[in-house]
Design a protein around this motif. Structure first.
Motif, mmCIF file in Angstrom:
data_model
loop_
_atom_site.group_PDB
_atom_site.id
_atom_site.type_symbol
_atom_site.label_atom_id
_atom_site.label_comp_id
_atom_site.label_asym_id
_atom_site.label_seq_id
_atom_site.Cartn_x
_atom_site.Cartn_y
_atom_site.Cartn_z
ATOM 1 N N GLU A 122 41.749 27.073 8.474
ATOM 2 C CA GLU A 122 42.663 27.844 7.619
ATOM 3 C C GLU A 122 43.958 27.079 7.352
ATOM 4 N N TRP A 123 44.471 26.405 8.361
ATOM 5 C CA TRP A 123 45.711 25.654 8.203
ATOM 6 C C TRP A 123 45.545 24.540 7.174
ATOM 7 N N ARG A 124 44.447 23.807 7.245
ATOM 8 C CA ARG A 124 44.288 22.621 6.412
ATOM 9 C C ARG A 124 43.860 22.928 4.978
ATOM 10 N N ALA A 125 43.415 24.149 4.716
ATOM 11 C CA ALA A 125 42.838 24.465 3.403
ATOM 12 C C ALA A 125 43.812 24.190 2.257
ATOM 13 N N ILE A 172 54.523 10.436 13.025
ATOM 14 C CA ILE A 172 53.321 10.604 13.857
ATOM 15 C C ILE A 172 53.075 9.350 14.680
ATOM 16 N N PHE A 173 53.155 8.193 14.047
ATOM 17 C CA PHE A 173 52.952 6.934 14.766
ATOM 18 C C PHE A 173 54.021 6.728 15.837
ATOM 19 N N GLU A 174 55.234 7.168 15.573
ATOM 20 C CA GLU A 174 56.283 7.081 16.593
ATOM 21 C C GLU A 174 55.908 7.926 17.803
ATOM 22 N N ALA A 175 55.429 9.144 17.560
ATOM 23 C CA ALA A 175 55.059 10.054 18.646
ATOM 24 C C ALA A 175 53.872 9.526 19.444
ATOM 25 N N LEU A 176 53.007 8.764 18.793
ATOM 26 C CA LEU A 176 51.827 8.208 19.465
ATOM 27 C C LEU A 176 52.122 6.877 20.144
ATOM 28 N N GLY A 177 53.355 6.398 20.027
ATOM 29 C CA GLY A 177 53.729 5.126 20.641
ATOM 30 C C GLY A 177 53.197 3.926 19.903
ATOM 31 N N VAL A 178 52.842 4.109 18.630
ATOM 32 C CA VAL A 178 52.236 3.046 17.831
ATOM 33 C C VAL A 178 53.251 2.354 16.927
ATOM 34 N N VAL A 180 46.344 15.344 13.380
ATOM 35 C CA VAL A 180 47.409 15.892 14.239
ATOM 36 C C VAL A 180 47.505 17.406 14.113
ATOM 37 N N SER A 181 47.032 17.980 13.007
ATOM 38 C CA SER A 181 46.961 19.442 12.899
ATOM 39 C C SER A 181 45.931 19.983 13.882
ATOM 40 N N LEU A 182 44.772 19.325 13.947
ATOM 41 C CA LEU A 182 43.746 19.733 14.907
ATOM 42 C C LEU A 182 44.269 19.587 16.333
ATOM 43 N N ALA A 183 44.956 18.481 16.612
ATOM 44 C CA ALA A 183 45.519 18.282 17.954
ATOM 45 C C ALA A 183 46.529 19.380 18.284
ATOM 46 N N PRO A 228 52.733 19.506 10.406
ATOM 47 C CA PRO A 228 52.449 19.418 11.848
ATOM 48 C C PRO A 228 53.686 18.986 12.632
ATOM 49 N N ARG A 229 53.741 19.421 13.874
ATOM 50 C CA ARG A 229 54.906 19.106 14.704
ATOM 51 C C ARG A 229 55.140 17.601 14.821
ATOM 52 N N LEU A 230 54.087 16.832 15.043
ATOM 53 C CA LEU A 230 54.267 15.384 15.198
ATOM 54 C C LEU A 230 54.812 14.763 13.936
ATOM 55 N N ALA A 231 54.465 15.288 12.756
ATOM 56 C CA ALA A 231 54.973 14.760 11.490
ATOM 57 C C ALA A 231 56.434 15.124 11.274
ATOM 58 N N ARG A 232 56.934 16.111 12.014
ATOM 59 C CA ARG A 232 58.346 16.495 11.926
ATOM 60 C C ARG A 232 59.183 15.831 13.007
#
Length: 416
Positions: free
Chosen positions: A347-350, A66-72, A317-320, A407-411
């Motif tokens: 529903e996704w996060r439950a 996720i941090f890679e995708a955010l440029g962090v 990132v799920s919300l995003a 989430p996509r960013l985590a993959r």
């Protein structure tokens, strides 16, 4: 930064709370070209910014992606220490569990980063995103639901700033003002425990091993850090914690040595010791009309399994991702506060929330139990666990943040 203005700031999304999760969410939404307001009570670098302190956080490989995708991540990587092995034991007992990154086909099970380093990297990136307006220091005073927006009143130096957002996001911690303004309560279970946080140096290099040792006083975690240091997270009853902070450095190191042993040789130096009360807090709801709740405002966990920040980041990132899907389908008609998208997020996060909360809370309760028969049972279980590859694989996947829908960013996939 924006000065108080009589003209409302109109945005697609307003995020209350510019800590680690709130700032990460703002950067994710910037990829969608949504207008975002990030409202933070403390100016960056202030001593009262609780998210950007000197505590160490273990981040999963999913969080790294996720941090890679955010440029962090390039701004963090040099200060991040890989966890290549995890060693779990129970003081005075034979049971232990080992998880090795090599056995999982990974270069690292996760990484340890000081919160202040992550905060500095996130805020550096925020300054480069023109679609994000940062209001700091700004404190949310109230929030009122309008027909097509949330009206947020922010107190700033010199006056009040009004923010009108199609969607408001509560990322402002366990005692969230925004959540309370929406009439959403929370439940809290006080563990009657305090985490003592510090860092130490030892004679022998940590060799990228993270240690979790369960003791009569409480769990003790030693996390590998840069420059050969180890982050200490040691849980005590409140009265014992105060006693531990009052000890001299030499006395504290002697107590630590007696509890942990000499696997790393002698402990030679200790840094400043700080105390943090521990509890389990859960929001009664995770969405409301034009409102979503993420991070510690949604759930605050015991640090025993190192899952709290990773869970909160997956919230963000799920919300995003849900909003990215809505934007792709809705085009120019997209409404970021539409209840349909908020229910999809809920529903996704439950399942992820429920599983991690139950797992973490269960560990606290089992390993806080001093009764002899239960201690023998849990030690036998730990030893059996160490001999069962399937169980170890399942736990390592949980520590990677790879349980359930990822989430996509985590993959490592793009958000849109």
């Amino acid at each position: 930064m924006s000065d108080p203005d009589a003209t409302p700031l109109v945005v697609d999304v307003a995020i209350a709370g510019g800590g680690l999760v709130g700032a990460s969410l703002a950067l994710a939404l910037a990829q969608l070209q949504l207008k975002v307001a990030l409202i933070e009570a403390a100016p960056f670098g202030a001593v009262d910014q609780p998210s950007f302190d000197d505590r160490s956080t273990a981040i999963s490989n999913g969080s790294r992606r996720i941090f890679e995708a955010l440029g962090v991540w390039p701004l963090i990587e040099r200060e991040a220490t890989a966890i290549r092995r995890i060693h779990v034991s129970d003081q005075g007992r034979f049971g232990f569990t080992r998880i090795d990154a090599k056995e999982q086909g990974l270069s690292a099970l996760g990484y340890v980063v000081v919160n202040r380093v992550m905060g500095a990297a996130l805020w550096h990136r925020l300054k480069t995103e023109p679609s994000i307006t940062v209001l700091a220091p700004a404190k949310v005073q109230s929030m009122q639901l309008q027909q097509h927006s949330q009206r947020i009143e922010c107190a700033m130096e010199g006056g009040v700033r009004i923010v009108e957002a199609k969607l408001a996001i509560a990322a402002d911690g366990a005692r969230s003002t925004v959540r309370q303004s929406a009439g959403i309560g929370s439940s809290t279970w006080d563990y009657e425990q305090v985490a003592l946080v510090s860092n130490v140096l030892s004679q022998h290099f940590h060799d990228h091993v993270a240690y979790e040792r369960f003791t009569n006083a409480g769990p003790l975690a030693l996390l590998p850090l840069t420059e050969g240091r180890l982050g200490v997270v040691w849980t005590f009853r409140p009265d014992t914690a105060k006693e531990m902070t009052a000890l001299s450095d030499a006395e504290f190191l002697a107590r630590l040595q007696d509890t942990f042993g000499f696997r790393l040789g002698r402990f030679t130096r200790v840094g400043q010791r700080q105390l943090y009360p521990l509890s389990l807090t859960r929001s009664d709801e995770y969405v409301a009309e034009r409102l979503a709740i993420v991070g510690n405002a949604a759930q605050t966990l015991h640090p025993i399994a190192g899952q709290g920040f990773n869970l909160g980041l997956r919230d963000a990132v799920s919300l995003a991702e849900v909003l990215a899907d809505g934007l792709a389908q809705g085009g120019g008609e997209f409404d970021s506060g539409d209840g349909m998208w908020l229910q999809r997020y809920r529903e996704w996060r439950a399942a992820d929330r429920s599983n991690i909360v139950r797992f973490t809370d269960g560990l606290v309760r089992v390993f806080s139990q001093p009764l002899g028969p239960i201690r023998l049972l849990r030690n036998a279980g730990m030893l059996a666990f160490d001999l069962m590859p399937a169980a170890k694989d399942a736990l390592s996947q949980l520590s990677l943040g790879a349980a359930g829908r990822v989430p996509r960013l985590a993959r490592g996939a793009p958000l849109k």
